[in-house]
Design a protein around this motif. Structure first.
Motif, PDB file in Angstrom:
ATOM      1  N   UNK A 120      36.027  40.754  41.811  1.00  0.00           N
ATOM      2  CA  UNK A 120      36.629  39.644  42.553  1.00  0.00           C
ATOM      3  C   UNK A 120      35.697  38.435  42.627  1.00  0.00           C
ATOM      4  N   UNK A 121      35.051  38.142  41.502  1.00  0.00           N
ATOM      5  CA  UNK A 121      34.216  36.944  41.379  1.00  0.00           C
ATOM      6  C   UNK A 121      34.945  35.980  40.443  1.00  0.00           C
ATOM      7  N   UNK A 122      35.347  34.838  40.926  1.00  0.00           N
ATOM      8  CA  UNK A 122      36.126  33.898  40.133  1.00  0.00           C
ATOM      9  C   UNK A 122      35.265  33.046  39.223  1.00  0.00           C
ATOM     10  N   UNK A 123      35.898  32.514  38.177  1.00  0.00           N
ATOM     11  CA  UNK A 123      35.187  31.609  37.273  1.00  0.00           C
ATOM     12  C   UNK A 123      34.685  30.370  38.002  1.00  0.00           C
ATOM     13  N   UNK A 124      35.430  29.952  39.030  1.00  0.00           N
ATOM     14  CA  UNK A 124      35.009  28.776  39.800  1.00  0.00           C
ATOM     15  C   UNK A 124      33.659  29.014  40.467  1.00  0.00           C
TER      16      UNK A 124
END
Length: 209
Positions: A194-198
């Protein structure tokens, strides 16, 4: 007269809709809408369509996250077709391509279309597809299977792919292919965690921006 009363729906209560990138002008997809879909599009500012195969209203990106913010809705001169000018959040096509119109009649994607998609676009499209597989978790999906295997196995797989990159670099062969494999598995890992590209982009910006 309401806006939808100007539309000439067909005998099934539908009207064809062309979605176009409002900034770039690219034609993204051809879909259909009924009166309710058009009304929801106008009221919400999000593209809504009607699925003829599922016989139901659907909001673009409801499952994939690849939404379309509607800038403007236009009616053609005969009143029997609509144009949604949109700001897309991710690829328009379920295949992960930026547009559904990426294939020529010969069955091959055009070099011009391929050339318009940069590295960042490819990464965003791939991340969007991985996110969709995570939400839907289809049994036959390799990506979903990786996510089911859990963080430990995924981290191990990323490590294995990193070693393959090192080996390819030292042998001066297949470096691009092995790098692509590493990036794909890394994207699956950060999706599972749950680590976003953003978040990754922000770190890079803070360090090097």
């Amino acid at each position: 007269m309401s806006a939808t009363e100007k539309i000439h729906f067909d005998e099934n209560g539908l009207v064809p809709v062309i979605a176009q990138d409002a900034d770039l002008g690219d034609v993204l997809t051809l879909a259909y809408a009924n009166r309710e879909a058009v009304e929801k599009t106008l009221s919400s500012g999000e593209a809504h369509y009607y699925s003829r195969s599922r016989n139901e209203l659907w909001r673009k990106g409801a499952t994939s996250g690849n939404t379309q913010k509607v800038v403007e809705v236009r009616l053609d001169c005969d009143g029997d077709a609509l144009l949604y000018r949109v700001n897309p959040n991710g690829p328009a096509c379920h295949t992960g391509e930026k547009t559904c119109f990426f294939t020529t009649l010969s069955g091959k994607a055009t070099e011009e279309d391929r050339g318009e998609i940069g590295f960042g676009d490819i990464i965003e499209q791939l991340a969007g597809t991985i996110s969709e597989r995570h939400r839907e978790m289809p049994e036959e999906s390799y990506t979903a299977g990786l996510i089911r295997s859990g963080t430990n196995r995924l981290a191990q797989k990323v490590g294995e792919e990193a070693v393959e990159v090192v080996v390819a670099a030292l042998r001066d062969e297949r470096l691009a292919e092995e790098t692509a494999d590493l990036l794909y598995h890394l994207l699956v890992l950060i999706e599972e965690r749950d680590v976003g590209l953003d978040e990754v982009a922000k770190v890079l910006h803070d360090r090097h921006g």
